[in-house]
Structures are given as structure tokens and as C-alpha cells.
Design a protein around this motif. Structure first.
Motif, PDB file in Angstrom:
ATOM      1  N   GLU A 215       0.824  -1.204   0.000  1.00  0.00           N
ATOM      2  CA  GLU A 215       0.000   0.000   0.000  1.00  0.00           C
ATOM      3  C   GLU A 215       0.861   1.258   0.000  1.00  0.00           C
ATOM      4  O   GLU A 215       0.559   2.229  -0.694  1.00  0.00           O
ATOM      5  N   ARG A 216       1.950   1.224   0.810  1.00  0.00           N
ATOM      6  CA  ARG A 216       2.851   2.375   0.815  1.00  0.00           C
ATOM      7  C   ARG A 216       3.504   2.560  -0.545  1.00  0.00           C
ATOM      8  O   ARG A 216       3.675   3.693  -1.026  1.00  0.00           O
ATOM      9  N   ALA A 217       3.880   1.429  -1.176  1.00  0.00           N
ATOM     10  CA  ALA A 217       4.479   1.533  -2.510  1.00  0.00           C
ATOM     11  C   ALA A 217       3.474   2.080  -3.521  1.00  0.00           C
ATOM     12  O   ALA A 217       3.815   2.913  -4.370  1.00  0.00           O
ATOM     13  N   GLU A 218       2.208   1.625  -3.411  1.00  0.00           N
ATOM     14  CA  GLU A 218       1.184   2.128  -4.325  1.00  0.00           C
ATOM     15  C   GLU A 218       0.932   3.612  -4.089  1.00  0.00           C
ATOM     16  O   GLU A 218       0.743   4.383  -5.037  1.00  0.00           O
ATOM     17  N   GLN A 219       0.898   4.013  -2.809  1.00  0.00           N
ATOM     18  CA  GLN A 219       0.708   5.435  -2.514  1.00  0.00           C
ATOM     19  C   GLN A 219       1.869   6.262  -3.040  1.00  0.00           C
ATOM     20  O   GLN A 219       1.667   7.349  -3.597  1.00  0.00           O
ATOM     21  N   ALA A 220       3.095   5.731  -2.875  1.00  0.00           N
ATOM     22  CA  ALA A 220       4.258   6.456  -3.402  1.00  0.00           C
ATOM     23  C   ALA A 220       4.182   6.549  -4.916  1.00  0.00           C
ATOM     24  O   ALA A 220       4.476   7.604  -5.501  1.00  0.00           O
ATOM     25  N   ALA A 221       3.779   5.433  -5.562  1.00  0.00           N
ATOM     26  CA  ALA A 221       3.650   5.459  -7.020  1.00  0.00           C
ATOM     27  C   ALA A 221       2.548   6.414  -7.447  1.00  0.00           C
ATOM     28  O   ALA A 221       2.677   7.128  -8.447  1.00  0.00           O
ATOM     29  N   ARG A 222       1.445   6.434  -6.666  1.00  0.00           N
ATOM     30  CA  ARG A 222       0.354   7.352  -7.004  1.00  0.00           C
ATOM     31  C   ARG A 222       0.788   8.801  -6.848  1.00  0.00           C
ATOM     32  O   ARG A 222       0.478   9.650  -7.682  1.00  0.00           O
ATOM     33  N   ARG A 223       1.539   9.066  -5.749  1.00  0.00           N
ATOM     34  CA  ARG A 223       2.030  10.438  -5.575  1.00  0.00           C
ATOM     35  C   ARG A 223       2.998  10.818  -6.681  1.00  0.00           C
ATOM     36  O   ARG A 223       2.988  11.950  -7.176  1.00  0.00           O
ATOM     37  N   ALA A 224       3.858   9.850  -7.063  1.00  0.00           N
ATOM     38  CA  ALA A 224       4.786  10.140  -8.161  1.00  0.00           C
ATOM     39  C   ALA A 224       4.035  10.370  -9.455  1.00  0.00           C
ATOM     40  O   ALA A 224       4.378  11.271 -10.234  1.00  0.00           O
ATOM     41  N   GLY A 225       2.978   9.568  -9.683  1.00  0.00           N
ATOM     42  CA  GLY A 225       2.178   9.762 -10.887  1.00  0.00           C
ATOM     43  C   GLY A 225       1.473  11.101 -10.889  1.00  0.00           C
ATOM     44  O   GLY A 225       1.400  11.782 -11.925  1.00  0.00           O
TER      45      GLY A 225
END
Length: 692
Positions: A215-225
Motif C-alpha cells: 500500500e505504501r508503494a502504491e501510494q508512493a507510485a500514485r504520488r509520483a504519478g
């Protein structure tokens, strides 16, 4: 995975882990503890009837009754403390103490029975063995405490047998075997249970940590996106803003009489700017699709008409290469509901690609229904007689920025985003973009969409004369204002510029405008801020002015009218986009109220019901007379001026706007006058009838 070290009882050596397990398992364990002690306490108190039967009244019965009452009290204390997590150790110790008191009570009971009937009664002691087994299996307390209390009870009974001198009897040997089996089997079972429970806790904790990490990785990827999307939007805004000025200025120069060499240079500027604009459109379109911010429309359309429109656009390209471009459709395909703009965009991408890479032969646009006509499953297809694709090319064909190069193909224009965008658009509409191709045998792109049947076929509105409008252009960059004003004038309209939202609001208080074109991103008050301030103006005529926003980036979802803008015009601004927006102004005016009810209510209150009714009648007479003057030569301007004055005095908002125009069409204008008078007369009918 590596498991944490265990103690000899199968529990965690790490106190923090063991505490975490207890905290996790305590709600279930507490319920189990409550059931065990409740049943044990009730049964043990009920066993007092047997003491009465065996011993009758006397000191033995009193002692055993006191011990049984103590067991009941300890069970009650453990039961009550099990409801409080912070006191779980107290509940555990109450349960442990209960086991000791039970063992003592049973020992005394057997002592009294042996004294009464002889040592042979010792063979009935296996009842305590059953209690041992039940405690190992069902009592949710620590294994070391269970083992201690059960061993203490077993040792007490065995010591009692030795004291009674029956150590060599078969009953004593059987009792020794029973206690050994009970404690050994109970300990082995409980230790295995401890290991299994903690292993499950570790696996569940590991899974939870993995889920949290993901979830943290997805949130980081979402923030990066999102950061990438914001960066692309910001860069696109700046590029489009400059590009809008360049292309707009080039369009304004088209009408000038330039020498041939300058005209060629101007054509180069326009072609390069248009290619850059197309690249920006593709990049932003793909970014919107990847972020899930694509909004699909749903409106009636003719599927066959879309194919004809695509053919019309791509036909010059095909003719220049000597290709045939034809449309194959089944007869009787009904009108459907969907997003015709996106479907046309996909078909245009596929068709232009097919024309690009087909050296000879033909390109075919196909349309067919799948299943019964009422199902609305429509299959679109683009086939060509080109060279086809190899297996390697098929594997990367739909990836962004992939272009077909080499193999005898000339380098083509574009960034290689068309197929990637087409696949995402088809997926957003609920379909799958398929490709069937073999080297040397051409290619066929196809997709099927489930589209409901349209309720009715939309008929095109008859052409109406172009109405000359007054446009207010609001933009902080002078170059963009010059372009927008010049394009509006080239379309036959008037235009005026404002460099800020504050200046625009000041202009709206002094002169009327038919529409406003405002930049979305401006310093200070932006386009949305101007829209909110516009709708809050006390002048209902100005507050209802249609407002279009021009944007050079991906602005994200905007509210619908009237809270949102009446339309969006992407930059660079083109004459076609501006003309399409201004053509909607007349329809948008229909939302403007015919009557300013606050003004009419104030007039009726000031004049009184009877005077107001007479004033409304006088207004009708004057308005109808002015309508007659509209038909007379030389009287039109005076009649319009008179109607504008009447409308302003009586709060007829829409009529006041139309009467101030240059040349309102007589038929529509007459209908507006009559509707305005009817609305005004309704306010007179609400007042008491004169003379009543």
C-alpha cells in the motif's frame, strides 16, 4: 520465512511479541475463558448435592461447601476480569488459583470418602484426571501455569496414596499411569497448539506487513504519478500558452498580403506549430487515460456517419498515395448512444496509421452489428492490405512512443502514441482493441462496444443567420488577448480585452457582453474565481452571461453549469473551436430568467396592488405598439430603444438584453416580448383584484 525463537512451552521468547499475540487473541481467549469458568463453577457448586448425599450434615460438609463456594467466587472473579483487557493477568491468576482449590477440594473429598469406606475408594480419583485434560485443552492461560497447577494436583493425590499405604495396590498404579498420561498428553497437545497459534500469528503479521508495504508503494507510485501529471500539466500550460500566441498570430497573418517567400515561411511556422500542438494533445490524452480522469459522453449518434466523417478526413492522405479508401457497413444500423467523439478519435488513429503504412492496395472501414439489433453490440473494424506485423512488432505495438521504422518504411511524423491512446480509449468505453495480422497479409484492427439504442434520432438544426456577438476576452497575457480578439473579429463578432478578472468585473458593470472567454489560470483571481464572482453579481443580466474557459493544460474535472463554465476551449485557440462555442451562446441565454422577480416584487410593494396592475397593463400596450413599429421602415431603432427602456423599468431581464442587440430576428424577438409580458402579468394577478 524465519520464525521467532520459542520457549520450552512453545511461546515467544520475545516478551513484546508474546504480548502482541495475547492482545490479538485475547477477545477469543476471553470468551473461551468465560465459558470454561462459568460451566466449571456452576457444575462444581452443583456437586455439593453429592457431598450432602455422602456425608450428611456436619463439619465435613461445611468444609467442602466452603471450598466449593470459594471455587465459585474465584470463577466469578475470573469471569468478570475477562471483560477487561488490561486485567487479563488477573483473570489468568484467578483461573489458576481456582485449579489449586479444586485439587485441594477433591483431595479432601477423597480423604473423607476413604476414611468412610476404606482405601479401595482411591481408584475413583481418575475424575481429577479428566479435569487435567480439560484444562490443558480448554483453559486459555499460560502453559507453565497450567502445568504447575496440574502437576501439583497430581502430586497431592499420589502423596495421599502413599500416606494411606496403598502404593502397591492396582488402583494406585493405575492412578499413577492416568496422571502421567494426562499431564504428558496434555502438555504435548498444548505445546503443539501454542506453536501452531504463534506460527499463524507470524504468517498473518508477515502478510499484513507485506500488504502495508505494498500500500505504501502504491501510494508512493500514485504520488509520483500525480506529481508527473502536475508537472506535465504545468509544462503543457506554459508551452500551449506560447504556442497559442504563435499559431494565433500566424492565422491573423494569413489574411495579409505577404510576398511568396514570407508566405512559405509562415506555412512552415504553422505546420510546425500544429505538429507540436498534436503532440501535446496526445501526451495529455495518454496522461488522462492512465490516471483514470477520462470523462465519457453519452449522446445519440449515427455509427455509419462516424465512418463517413473519418473517411472524409483521411481521404486526401489516401488519394495522395494512390490508395482506395472505402466504407463497408451493414444496412439498417440504428442510431446508438455513446461517445461519438472518442469513437471517431480511435477510428481516425487506426485509419491514418493504416494509410501511412500501406504502400498499395486499399484501406477498409467496416461496421457491423453483433447479435440482435436491440442488443446494440457494434463492431468497428479497420483493415488494410499493408505488409502486416511480425511477432516481435506485435509484442510492443501498443506501447507508448513506439513507431514503425526500418524495413523500408520512411520515417513518419508523430510520437508513436496513437495506438496506445486508442487501446486505452476503447478499454474506457468497455471494449478491447484487437489486432489480427500476419507478415505480408495485411492487418485488421477491430473493437466491439455495447451501446444502447438511442431513444430518438437527433435531427440537425436548420442553419440560422450568424448573430453578431460582443465577446469579452480575459487573459493576463496580451498576446493571447490579441489572438482571441482577432479570431472573434474574423468570425464577424466584436471583441474587447481585459487583463485580469477584476478588470473584467468592472467592465461588466458598465457595458453588456454576450459571452466571456477567460483563461483558466491567471494570477490573483483565476478563471473559476471570475465565474463565481460573475454568478454572484446583483445584476441578473450580467450574472447570466455565458462564460467559456480557455485552458492550456489538463485542468481535471470541473463542476457542471451553472456552478461550472459553459464550455472549455483548449489552447491553441482555433477559429473552429471559437465559432462552435459562440454558436452555443443563444441556447445558453435560455437559462437567463425572463423576469427579475426581486425587482418586480419591490415595484409592486412600492406602488401597491392596484397601481401595479394598471402599470402592467400600460406596459403591455406600449410594448405591443413598439412591436408594430418594428415592421415600419425607419422606426426599428426607435422601437428597440423604447422596448429596452420598458424592459429595464419593469425588470424584463432577457428582453432588455435582446433589445440592446444590433439586429434581433423579428420572429424570435416577438415571441420573447410576448413571453415577457405574460410573466409580468402573472405578478399582477397575484395582487388583489382592483375594486374588490
Amino acid at each position: 520465512m524465519d520464525f521467532e525463537p520459542r520457549s520450552w512451552t512453545g511461546e515467544f521468547r520475545d516478551p513484546a511479541l508474546e504480548e502482541g499475540l495475547r492482545e490479538d487473541a485475547w477477545p477469543r481467549a476471553a470468551w473461551q475463558l468465560r465459558m470454561v469458568v462459568a460451566v466449571e463453577g456452576l457444575l462444581y457448586l452443583g456437586a455439593g448435592a453429592l457431598d450432602w448425599h455422602w456425608f450428611g450434615p456436619g463439619p465435613r460438609l461445611a468444609l467442602l461447601g466452603g471450598l466449593r463456594a470459594l471455587v465459585g467466587g474465584l470463577c466469578l472473579a475470573a469471569y468478570l476480569h475477562s471483560f477487561r483487557w488490561t486485567d487479563w493477568r488477573k483473570a489468568e491468576w484467578f483461573a489458576w488459583t481456582t485449579g489449586l482449590v479444586v485439587a485441594l477440594t477433591e483431595l479432601l473429598e477423597y480423604h473423607f470418602l476413604t476414611a468412610a469406606s476404606g482405601a479401595s475408594r482411591l481408584q475413583e480419583a481418575p475424575f481429577l484426571v479428566v479435569i487435567h485434560l480439560v484444562s490443558y485443552a480448554a483453559m486459555p492461560i499460560r502453559l507453565n501455569l497450567l502445568l504447575g497447577v496440574n502437576l501439583a494436583g497430581s502430586a497431592a493425590f499420589l502423596a495421599f496414596g502413599l500416606w494411606e499405604g496403598v502404593s502397591g495396590s492396582p488402583g494406585f498404579l493405575a492412578l499413577l499411569l492416568y496422571f502421567s498420561l494426562a499431564n504428558g498428553a496434555g502438555f504435548a497437545f498444548r505445546r503443539a497448539w501454542n506453536l501452531a497459534l504463534r506460527r499463524e500469528f507470524e504468517l498473518r503479521g508477515s502478510l499484513q506487513r507485506e500488504v502495508r508495504d505494498r500500500e505504501r508503494a502504491e501510494q508512493a507510485a500514485r504520488r509520483a504519478g500525480e506529481a508527473k501529471h502536475r508537472f506535465a500539466a504545468a509544462v503543457s500550460h506554459e508551452v500551449r500558452t506560447t504556442l497559442n500566441a504563435v499559431l494565433g498570430g500566424a492565422r491573423l497573418l494569413e489574411g495579409a498580403r505577404l510576398p511568396p517567400d514570407q508566405q512559405r515561411a509562415l506555412a512552415v511556422v504553422q505546420e510546425g506549430g500544429q505538429q507540436l500542438a498534436r503532440l501535446l494533445d496526445d501526451v495529455l490524452e495518454l496522461a488522462r487515460l492512465e490516471s483514470g480522469r477520462m470523462d465519457l459522453r453519452r449522446e445519440p449518434f449515427e455509427p455509419a456517419g462516424i465512418l463517413e466523417a473519418v473517411r472524409t478526413v483521411a481521404w486526401p492522405l489516401a488519394e495522395a498515395k494512390g490508395l482506395k479508401l472505402r466504407v463497408e457497413t451493414e444496412p439498417g444500423i440504428p442510431a446508438l448512444e455513446g461517445d461519438p467523439i472518442r469513437i471517431r478519435q480511435v477510428l481516425l488513429h487506426l485509419t491514418c496509421n493504416a494509410v501511412k503504412y500501406t504502400p498499395r492496395g486499399e484501406v477498409i472501414l467496416g461496421l457491423a452489428l453483433e447479435g440482435p439489433a436491440g442488443a446494440g453490440r457494434c463492431r468497428f473494424e479497420v483493415r488494410d492490405t499493408g505488409p502486416g506485423f511480425s511477432a516481435e512488432e506485435l509484442g510492443r505495438l501498443f506501447e507508448p512512443f513506439q513507431r514503425r521504422e526500418g524495413g523500408g518504411f520512411p520515417i513518419q511524423e508523430g510520437a508513436g502514441l496513437g495506438l496506445a491512446i486508442s487501446r486505452e480509449l476503447v478499454a474506457a468505453m468497455g471494449g478491447v482493441l484487437e489486432l489480427h495480422s500476419e507478415p505480408g497479409h495485411g492487418s485488421a484492427f477491430a473493437f466491439t462496444l455495447a451501446l444502447p439504442l438511442a431513444q430518438g434520432r437527433a435531427e440537425a438544426d436548420p442553419e440560422t443567420p450568424v448573430e453578431r456577438l460582443t465577446l469579452l476576452v480575459v487573459d493576463d497575457l496580451e498576446a493571447n488577448r490579441v489572438v482571441a480578439e482577432g479570431l472573434a473579429r474574423s468570425l464577424g463578432h466584436q471583441a474587447k480585452g481585459a487583463s485580469s478578472a477584476a478588470e473584467a468585473l468592472a467592465l461588466l458593470k458598465t457595458e453588456p457582453f454576450d459571452a466571456i472567454l477567460a483563461d483558466l489560470q491567471m494570477p490573483g483571481m483565476d478563471g473559476l474565481g471570475l465565474l463565481r464572482a460573475l454568478r454572484a453579481l446583483p445584476d441578473s443580466r450580467a450574472a447570466s452571461t455565458p462564460l467559456f474557459l480557455s485552458t492550456a493544460g489538463d485542468q481535471g474535472p470541473l463542476p457542471e453549469p451553472p456552478e461550472g463554465p459553459d464550455g472549455l476551449l483548449p489552447k491553441p485557440l482555433t477559429p473552429a473551436r471559437l465559432a462552435q462555442a459562440l454558436d452555443r451562446v443563444r441556447d445558453l441565454r435560455e437559462r437567463e430568467p425572463i423576469l427579475d422577480r426581486a425587482r418586480t416584487a419591490a415595484l409592486r410593494r412600492d406602488l401597491g396592488p392596484r397601481a401595479w396592475a394598471l402599470a402592467v397593463g400600460s406596459c403591455r400596450t406600449s410594448a405591443l405598439a413598439s412591436l408594430e413599429d418594428l415592421e415600419r421602415p425607419g422606426e426599428r431603432a426607435r422601437a428597440l430603444h423604447k422596448l429596452a427602456g420598458l424592459a429595464a423599468s419593469y425588470g424584463l431581464t432577457r428582453l432588455h438584453r435582446e433589445a440592446q442587440g444590433d439586429s434581433p430576428r423579428t420572429t424570435e424577438f416577438r415571441g420573447l416580448v410576448l413571453r415577457s409580458l405574460e410573466a409580468l402579468e402573472e405578478t399582477a394577478e397575484q395582487a388583489p383584484v382592483p375594486g374588490a
